[in-house]
Design an enzyme around this catalytic site. Structure first.
Site, PDB file in Angstrom:
ATOM      1  N   HIS A 139       0.782  -5.674   3.916  1.00  0.00           N
ATOM      2  CA  HIS A 139      -0.608  -6.048   3.650  1.00  0.00           C
ATOM      3  C   HIS A 139      -1.220  -6.371   5.010  1.00  0.00           C
ATOM      4  O   HIS A 139      -0.836  -7.339   5.633  1.00  0.00           O
ATOM      5  CB  HIS A 139      -0.590  -7.303   2.767  1.00  0.00           C
ATOM      6  CG  HIS A 139      -1.381  -7.181   1.522  1.00  0.00           C
ATOM      7  ND1 HIS A 139      -0.933  -6.445   0.455  1.00  0.00           N
ATOM      8  CD2 HIS A 139      -2.581  -7.691   1.144  1.00  0.00           C
ATOM      9  CE1 HIS A 139      -1.833  -6.531  -0.524  1.00  0.00           C
ATOM     10  NE2 HIS A 139      -2.855  -7.265  -0.115  1.00  0.00           N
ATOM     11  N   TRP A 153     -16.158  -9.552   0.831  1.00  0.00           N
ATOM     12  CA  TRP A 153     -15.579  -8.228   0.579  1.00  0.00           C
ATOM     13  C   TRP A 153     -16.666  -7.159   0.788  1.00  0.00           C
ATOM     14  O   TRP A 153     -16.574  -6.311   1.660  1.00  0.00           O
ATOM     15  CB  TRP A 153     -14.987  -8.165  -0.827  1.00  0.00           C
ATOM     16  CG  TRP A 153     -13.533  -8.564  -0.871  1.00  0.00           C
ATOM     17  CD1 TRP A 153     -12.478  -7.738  -1.135  1.00  0.00           C
ATOM     18  CD2 TRP A 153     -12.962  -9.866  -0.640  1.00  0.00           C
ATOM     19  NE1 TRP A 153     -11.290  -8.445  -1.078  1.00  0.00           N
ATOM     20  CE2 TRP A 153     -11.558  -9.747  -0.773  1.00  0.00           C
ATOM     21  CE3 TRP A 153     -13.491 -11.109  -0.318  1.00  0.00           C
ATOM     22  CZ2 TRP A 153     -10.689 -10.830  -0.606  1.00  0.00           C
ATOM     23  CZ3 TRP A 153     -12.626 -12.195  -0.147  1.00  0.00           C
ATOM     24  CH2 TRP A 153     -11.254 -12.042  -0.292  1.00  0.00           C
ATOM     25  N   GLU A 206       1.736 -10.074   2.686  1.00  0.00           N
ATOM     26  CA  GLU A 206       0.563 -10.578   1.974  1.00  0.00           C
ATOM     27  C   GLU A 206       0.484 -12.102   2.070  1.00  0.00           C
ATOM     28  O   GLU A 206      -0.576 -12.676   2.212  1.00  0.00           O
ATOM     29  CB  GLU A 206       0.642 -10.155   0.509  1.00  0.00           C
ATOM     30  CG  GLU A 206      -0.602 -10.445  -0.272  1.00  0.00           C
ATOM     31  CD  GLU A 206      -0.582  -9.759  -1.629  1.00  0.00           C
ATOM     32  OE1 GLU A 206       0.511  -9.382  -2.083  1.00  0.00           O
ATOM     33  OE2 GLU A 206      -1.663  -9.593  -2.223  1.00  0.00           O
ATOM     34  N   ASP A 241      -5.259  -2.113   0.501  1.00  0.00           N
ATOM     35  CA  ASP A 241      -4.697  -3.459   0.586  1.00  0.00           C
ATOM     36  C   ASP A 241      -3.198  -3.391   0.821  1.00  0.00           C
ATOM     37  O   ASP A 241      -2.638  -4.132   1.608  1.00  0.00           O
ATOM     38  CB  ASP A 241      -5.005  -4.252  -0.691  1.00  0.00           C
ATOM     39  CG  ASP A 241      -4.500  -3.570  -1.956  1.00  0.00           C
ATOM     40  OD1 ASP A 241      -4.349  -2.336  -1.950  1.00  0.00           O
ATOM     41  OD2 ASP A 241      -4.243  -4.270  -2.955  1.00  0.00           O
ATOM     42  N   ARG A 244       2.553  -1.235  -4.572  1.00  0.00           N
ATOM     43  CA  ARG A 244       2.505  -1.666  -5.970  1.00  0.00           C
ATOM     44  C   ARG A 244       1.374  -0.928  -6.704  1.00  0.00           C
ATOM     45  O   ARG A 244       0.770  -0.006  -6.156  1.00  0.00           O
ATOM     46  CB  ARG A 244       2.332  -3.186  -6.048  1.00  0.00           C
ATOM     47  CG  ARG A 244       0.989  -3.678  -5.586  1.00  0.00           C
ATOM     48  CD  ARG A 244       0.893  -5.191  -5.749  1.00  0.00           C
ATOM     49  NE  ARG A 244      -0.361  -5.688  -5.224  1.00  0.00           N
ATOM     50  CZ  ARG A 244      -0.464  -6.787  -4.488  1.00  0.00           C
ATOM     51  NH1 ARG A 244       0.600  -7.488  -4.159  1.00  0.00           N
ATOM     52  NH2 ARG A 244      -1.653  -7.192  -4.077  1.00  0.00           N
ATOM     53  N   ASP A 245       1.095  -1.369  -7.918  1.00  0.00           N
ATOM     54  CA  ASP A 245       0.080  -0.675  -8.717  1.00  0.00           C
ATOM     55  C   ASP A 245      -1.332  -1.097  -8.327  1.00  0.00           C
ATOM     56  O   ASP A 245      -2.116  -1.505  -9.178  1.00  0.00           O
ATOM     57  CB  ASP A 245       0.354  -0.912 -10.213  1.00  0.00           C
ATOM     58  CG  ASP A 245       0.528  -2.389 -10.534  1.00  0.00           C
ATOM     59  OD1 ASP A 245       0.460  -3.216  -9.591  1.00  0.00           O
ATOM     60  OD2 ASP A 245       0.725  -2.729 -11.713  1.00  0.00           O
ATOM     61  N   GLU A 246      -1.613  -1.048  -7.022  1.00  0.00           N
ATOM     62  CA  GLU A 246      -2.970  -1.263  -6.500  1.00  0.00           C
ATOM     63  C   GLU A 246      -3.268  -0.123  -5.527  1.00  0.00           C
ATOM     64  O   GLU A 246      -3.908   0.832  -5.881  1.00  0.00           O
ATOM     65  CB  GLU A 246      -3.096  -2.622  -5.798  1.00  0.00           C
ATOM     66  CG  GLU A 246      -2.929  -3.782  -6.748  1.00  0.00           C
ATOM     67  CD  GLU A 246      -3.747  -5.003  -6.361  1.00  0.00           C
ATOM     68  OE1 GLU A 246      -4.880  -4.875  -5.874  1.00  0.00           O
ATOM     69  OE2 GLU A 246      -3.224  -6.123  -6.548  1.00  0.00           O
ATOM     70  N   ASP A 259     -10.112  -6.744   2.737  1.00  0.00           N
ATOM     71  CA  ASP A 259      -8.983  -6.500   3.626  1.00  0.00           C
ATOM     72  C   ASP A 259      -9.421  -5.571   4.764  1.00  0.00           C
ATOM     73  O   ASP A 259      -9.048  -5.758   5.921  1.00  0.00           O
ATOM     74  CB  ASP A 259      -7.815  -5.852   2.861  1.00  0.00           C
ATOM     75  CG  ASP A 259      -7.455  -6.589   1.576  1.00  0.00           C
ATOM     76  OD1 ASP A 259      -8.377  -6.953   0.825  1.00  0.00           O
ATOM     77  OD2 ASP A 259      -6.262  -6.782   1.316  1.00  0.00           O
TER      78      ASP A 259
END
Ligand code: BGC
Length: 927
Positions: free
Chosen positions: A803, A569, A782, A504, A508-510, A517
Site C-alpha cells: 500500500h 480523496w 497499509e 491502493d 486483495r479484492d480492491e 492514496d
C-alpha cells in the site's frame, strides 16, 4: 526555529523530470553527436511513438551535458513528412530561429495533422555564446486513429459467453474467447499497422506469433466514456498469400467482478483493424466483423482480475492463429457497431509490460507435494512456472504476501479474492505456464499437484514483475541500511500499484484507483519514475468520471457505490495536476484540468455554509491508536476541520492554476475565496492561543493548516508549539494517518525542525517507517503494524502488505536528505541543500530532471563535509553547503574565490549559500 507567514509560506515548488519511453514498437533515437540536442521526445515523454494520441504535440529535448554548454539562447525546429526533406525542405513545420531558452513542451505549430500521419522532426540550438549546435538526429512520431470515424471495424464476440466458477468457490469469471480469421495479402507490403482494443483484455497473434509484448492491454479507463486503443507494427508478422489473425479475449476490469460494482451486466468484446499499405501505394484494411469465428473452448478456461486463471492444456488448439487451422467447428461471432458516445483514443501512457524477473531465494516443502517458493520480495505480476507433471494432473498455484507463523501461506488479507491459478497437463513431462489475463500481489508462491517423484527446485518458479512501463529513474543511497531498505520499499510499493492505474493495493479484492492514496504518493512518484504520462492519462479518467455537479469519485475509474465524493480523496483533481506541473514544467496538465478543478471547487461551494462544508471524508485514515468511537480505521481528527482544510487547499491550487494560465480575474476571485475560508477556518477551529478547539488535538489537526498555509503569521507562531507538544506527547513518534503523514516532513521542514523529522524517521518503535522494516517489510504496508513478529497479523483487518500511501516520505528523502529540490517549475532552478542528520554519514541521489541529470552526493569525513554535485545545462542552481561558515570552503579542490561559475551569495550560521552555473562541482567544508 524559523517561522514563515501565511503569505510568505508559498507552497514548496519543486519539480522534476519525466521522460517516458512510449508504448510498444518504437525505435529509440540516441544521438552520438555530443554537440547536438539529445533525448528528443514528444508531449509527455514519448520517444518515436507510433499510434500516438496527440495531433497537437509538444516537443522537448535536452542539451548535451558537457562543459562547453551552459544554456540555450535560441532553437530552430523543423518537421517533415519524409526524413529526406530535413532539415532544409521541411514541408510540415519550420519554427524559424526562436530566441528562447525553452527546451520543454514547445508546441507544434505546423500544418494540421491527422490520423495515421507520420512526422519526422529535428532541431538545433544556439548556446550561451550564440554558437549553433549540429542538427539533432531525426526523431519521429506517428499518429494513431484519433477519431471514432477512423474505425471501420466492429466489436465482436461469441453470441453467448459462459462463466466458470473457480474450483471450490462461488466466484465466477467469463470463459476466455478465442477469435480468428484468415485473410489474404496479395501484393508487396510497405507497412502494416494493427489497431486494436477490447472491452476486456486482449492478446493478439498473427500467424502464430504474439503481436507486441504488452500485457493486460488495453488497460483500465472509464469504459463507458473512453476506451484506449493500441497500435502495433505488424509488418514482420505478415506474409504474401494467406495469413491468419487470432485474438484471445478475457473479461479483465471491464467484464469481471470488482469491489462495490460486483459482476457487471456486460460481456467482453474485441475490435481490431489491420491496415496494410502496399508498395504500389494501395491500402487494404482487414477488420473484425461478422465473418470471424470464435470458441470459448480454448485452453484458458477462465481468467479474472481477483480470482486468477485456469489453464487446461488438453484444450490447446494447435496453431489456432495460423492459416493451417481448421475452424469449421468454431461458432460465428456477432458484431456490433462502435458506440458514438464512447471515445476511442490512442493510449496516452505506457502499456503494462513484464519488466523484471525474480528468482526464488528459498523453497520449503511444507507438506508432501506442497512447496512454497519465496521470491524474497513482495512483488506484483505473475509467476512463470516450469515444473514436471503427470498427464491430467492439475497444478494449483497459490499466492501470499506473507507466511503464517507456522510457515504456511497467509491469504486472509486477500479477503474475497481467490487469487489462485490452475494448470492441467495434457501429457507427462515438464510444463511451462505463465498466466495471461490476471495478476497477483505476492512474495510467496505455493505449488501442489506436480509430479511428486521430482525433487522441487528453485528453477520451477520465476517471478515476472509487471507494471506500466515507465522508466525507473532514481538512484538514492545512504550510509544507513534501513533507510536504503525504506527507499527500496517505496519503489516496490509504487511499482506494484501502478499497473495501468494508480491503485491502493494490488492483491486483495480492491486493486482500485483510490484517489486519496494517489494524491499522497504523487509527489514522491516523480522521483522514482517517469510517471508524467501515467498521471496525465489517469487525470483524463478523473475528468471522464467527474459528475456534472463537480463531484469526483473516491475511486477512478469509478466503481459506483453510495459515496459521491470525499474530501482529501477527491481533491486529487487539484493536487495531482499541480504536482505534475511543478515537477515536469508542463503547463498542458493545468490547461487540461483547469475546468475540472473549478467544477470541484464549485461542488465544495454548493455544500458550504459560511465556508464550512458538509461532505463525506475518510478522514485521517488508519491513524495509529485511533480511539474513534465507531470504527478504528477512521482517525480522530475532526472531519469538519479536514474537509475545510482541503476545501481551502483546492481553492488555493485552483487560484494558482488560474494565475499560470493567465486568467487573472479568476485567480483573484479564488484568492479572495481562499482568504475568506482561512478566516473562517481560524475562527472555527482555533482559539486565540493557537490551540485546536474542534475535535481532539492531533498532529494532523495542526499539520493540515500549517502545510496548507491557512493561518495568519501570528497564529502560526502560536500553533507551532502545540504541534510540537503533540509530537512530544508521543515520545517523538508520528500519530498520523494517510492524510497527515505526508504533511509531517513538509511542515517540520518549514518550521526549521529537520532534526525532529530525522528523529521521527529513524524511530524503530511503533509507529514508524523502520518499525515495519523491523517486522520484515519489503514493500510499504497499509498499517505500520499489519504484521508483527511478536503478535502476528493485525486483527483490525486492512492488512495489505503493498500500500504505497506511507511511501510519501520518499519526497523528503530526496529533497532533504539527498538535498535535490526544484525551486522553479520543472527544475529550471534547482536547490541542492542536503541536510545531514540522525545517524547518517552519507547520502547520494541522482535524478533525471527534464534538463538532464542532477546529482548530489555528500559524506562526512572526519570533521569535514564533502559534497559533489552535478547541475544540468540550461538551469541554475543554488547550493547550500553545510559547514562552519567562520572558516573557508574548498571548491573543486582549491580554496574558494568568486568566479564566473561559482558565486558566494551569503553565509548563514550553518551553510555557505552559493550560486553555480551548469557543470560538476565538489565542495569541502569544516563541519
Ligand atoms: C483502501 C484505501 C482507501 C480507503 C478509503 C481502503 O479500502 O484500501 O487505501 O483509500 O479504503 O478509506
Amino acid at each position: 526555529m524559523h517561522i514563515l507567514t501565511r503569505n510568505k509560506l508559498t507552497f514548496v515548488v519543486f519539480g522534476i523530470l519525466f521522460l517516458v519511453s512510449c508504448s510498444s514498437n518504437q525505435n529509440t533515437t540516441t544521438t552520438t553527436n555530443n554537440n547536438a540536442p539529445q533525448d528528443l521526445i514528444v508531449s509527455e515523454g514519448f520517444k518515436n511513438p507510433i499510434g500516438f494520441y496527440d495531433a497537437t504535440p509538444s516537443f522537448s529535448w535536452k542539451l548535451p551535458q558537457n562543459k562547453n554548454v551552459k544554456k540555450q539562447t535560441a532553437y530552430s525546429i523543423v518537421g517533415a513528412s519524409n526524413p529526406e526533406l530535413l532539415p532544409d525542405n521541411a514541408d510540415l513545420w519550420e519554427s524559424g530561429k526562436i530566441e528562447s531558452d525553452q527546451t520543454l513542451f514547445v508546441k507544434y505549430k505546423g500544418k494540421k495533422l491527422s490520423s495515421r500521419q507520420k512526422v519526422y522532426w529535428q532541431l538545433k540550438f544556439w548556446d550561451q555564446d550564440k554558437k549553433t549546435s549540429d542538427w539533432s538526429e531525426v526523431a519521429n512520431f506517428e499518429l494513431g486513429l484519433l477519431n471514432n470515424s477512423d474505425w471501420k471495424a466492429k466489436w465482436i464476440s461469441l453470441p453467448k459467453v459462459d462463466k466458470e466458477k473457480a474450483p471450490k468457490t462461488n466466484k465466477k469469471s467469463y470463459k476466455v474467447q478465442y477469435l480468428r480469421k484468415d485473410f489474404t495479402i496479395d501484393s508487396k507490403i510497405a507497412s502494416a499497422r494493427l489497431y486494436i482494443t477490447a472491452k476486456g483484455l486482449f492478446e493478439a497473434e498473427i500467424n502464430g506469433k504474439k503481436v507486441g509484448d504488452d500485457v493486460m492491454a488495453p488497460g483500465w479507463t472509464p469504459y463507458n466514456k473512453r476506451i484506449e486503443t493500441l497500435t502495433y507494427d505488424a509488418l514482420d508478422h505478415l506474409q504474401k498469400g494467406t495469413n491468419a489473425i487470432g485474438i484471445a479475449l478475457a473479461e479483465g476490469w471491464y467484464g469481471g467482478r470488482l469491489m462495490l460494482r460486483g459482476y457487471p451486466k456486460v460481456s467482453p468484446k474485441v475490435m481490431c483493424q489491420l491496415e496494410v499499405k502496399y508498395t504500389n501505394g494501395e491500402v487494404q484494411t482487414f477488420i473484425t466483423d461478422e465473418s470471424w469465428t470464435a470458441t470459448q473452448d480454448g485452453p484458458i478456461v477462465y481468467a479474472g482480475i481477483y480470482d486468477g486463471e485456469q489453464y487446461d492444456a488438453r484444450k490447446e488448439q494447435k496453431a489456432w492463429s495460423t492459416k493451417t487451422f481448421n475452424d469449421t467447428s468454431w461458432q460465428k461471432v456477432i458484431a456490433e457497431d462502435i458506440d458514438a458516445t464512447i471515445k476511442l483514443t490512442p493510449k496516452r501512457h505506457n502499456t503494462v509490460k513484464s519488466v523484471q524477473e525474480l528468482v526464488p531465494i528459498s523453497i520449503t516443502e511444507i507438506d508432501k507435494g506442497v512447496v512454497i517458493f519465496d521470491m524474497g520480495q513482495n512483488m506484483v505480476g505473475v509467476p512463470r512456472i516450469k515444473v514436471p507433471m503427470h498427464k491430467e494432473g492439475t497444478l494449483k498455484i497459490r499466492f501470499a504476501e506473507m507466511l503464517q507463523q507456522d510457515g504456511r501461506m497467509y491469504t486472509k488479507n486477500y479477503r474475497g479474492a481467490v487469487s489462485t491459478d490452475y494448470y492441467t497437463a495434457k501429457e507427462d513431462g515438464q510444463i511451462a505456464y505463465q498466466p495471461t489475463f490476471t495478476f497477483h500481489g505476492f512474495r510467496y508462491v505455493e505449488l501442489s499437484g506436480f509430479d511428486v517423484s521430482a525433487t522441487p527446485d528453485k528453477s520451477w518458479v520465476t517471478g515476472i514483475v509487471q507494471h506500466s512501463d515507465y522508466k525507473l529513474n532514481l538512484e538514492f543511497s545512504s550510509s544507513h541500511k534501513k533507510l536504503n531498505q525504506l527507499q527500496s520499499n517505496i519503489i516496490w510499493g509504487l511499482r506494484g500499484n501502478t499497473l495501468d492505474i494508480p491503485t491502493d493495493c494490488p492483491q486483495r479484492d480492491e486493486r482500485a484507483g483510490w484517489t486519496g492514496d494517489a494524491q499522497v504518493i504523487a509527489p514522491t512518484s516523480f522521483f522514482i519514475g517517469d510517471v508524467h504520462s501515467f498521471w496525465m492519462s489517469w487525470l483524463e479518467s478523473l475528468r471522464n468520471d467527474q459528475d456534472e455537479d463537480g463531484a469526483v469519485p473516491v475511486m477512478v475509474p469509478s466503481l459506483g457505490g453510495r459515496l459521491k465524493a470525499g474530501a482529501g480523496w477527491s481533491d486529487v483533481i487539484t493536487i495531482v495536476p499541480w504536482e505534475t506541473y511543478l515537477r515536469t514544467g508542463d503547463v498542458g496538465v493545468l490547461e487540461e484540468n483547469y475546468t475540472s478543478m473549478k467544477k470541484w471547487v464549485g461542488f465544495y461551494q454548493s455544500k458550504a455554509k459560511n465556508h464550512i462544508v458538509k461532505m463525506f471524508t475518510h478522514g485521517d485514515w488508519l491513524q495509529p491508536y485511533s480511539t474513534h468511537e465507531r470504527d478504528e480505521r477512521f482517525g480522530v481528527t475532526s472531519n469538519k476541520l479536514i474537509i475545510t482544510a482541503y476545501y481551502a487547499r483546492s481553492v488555493y491550487l485552483t487560484s494558482q492554476t488560474a494565475k499560470v494560465l493567465g486568467y487573472q480575474a479568476e485567480a483573484k476571485q479564488y484568492e479572495l475565496l481562499f482568504d475568506a475560508i482561512c478566516d473562517v477556518f481560524q475562527e472555527q477551529f482555533f482559539d486565540t492561543q493557537g490551540r485546536i478547539i474542534e475535535g481532539p488535538e492531533t498532529q494532523t489537526a495542526y499539520l493540515l493548516p500549517l502545510a496548507f498555509d491557512l493561518l495568519d503569521q501570528e497564529l502560526v507562531q502560536k500553533a507551532v508549539p502545540h504541534l510540537l507538544e503533540q509530537i512530544k506527547l508521543t515520545d517523538n513518534h508520528l500519530r498520523t494517518g494517510f492524510l497527515g503523514t505526508p504533511l509531517l516532513p513538509l511542515v517540520l521542514d518549514k518550521i526549521g525542525e529537520t532534526d525532529l523529522m530525522y528523529e521521527i524517521l529513524f524511530k524503530e518503535t511503533y509507529p514508524s517507517w523502520f518499525y515495519s522494516i523491523n517486522q520484515g517489510a519489503t514493500t510499504m504496508w497499509e498499517r505500520w503494524n499489519s504484521y508483527t513478529i511478536k503478535d502476528g497479523f493485525n486483527k483490525g483487518g486492512m492488512n495489505s502488505f503493498n500500500h504505497y500511501a506511507y511511501g510519501a516520505i520518499g519526497r523528503w528523502m530526496y529533497e532533504r536528505i539527498a538535498g535535490i529540490k526544484s525551486t522553479k517549475v520543472g527544475f529550471k532552478e534547482i536547490e541542492i541543500a542536503p541536510i545531514p542528520g540522525g545517524p547518517l554519514t552519507s547520502a547520494a541521489a541522482t535524478y533525471n530532471s527534464p534538463y538532464g541529470k542532477v546529482s548530489s552526493s555528500w559524506k562526512l569525513v572526519g570533521k569535514q563535509f564533502h559534497l559533489e554535485i552535478k547541475v544540468p545545462p540550461n538551469t541554475t542552481a543554488q547550493v547550500l553547503v553545510p559547514g562552519n561558515t567562520q572558516e573557508g570552503i574548498e571548491v573543486n579542490g582549491v580554496e574558494f574565490e568568486d568566479n564566473s561559475d561559482v558565486k558566494l551569495l551569503s553565509k548563514t550560521k550553518e551553510a555557505f549559500v552559493l550560486k553555480v552555473t551548469p557543470g560538476a562541482y565538489s565542495f569541502k567544508t569544516n563541519y
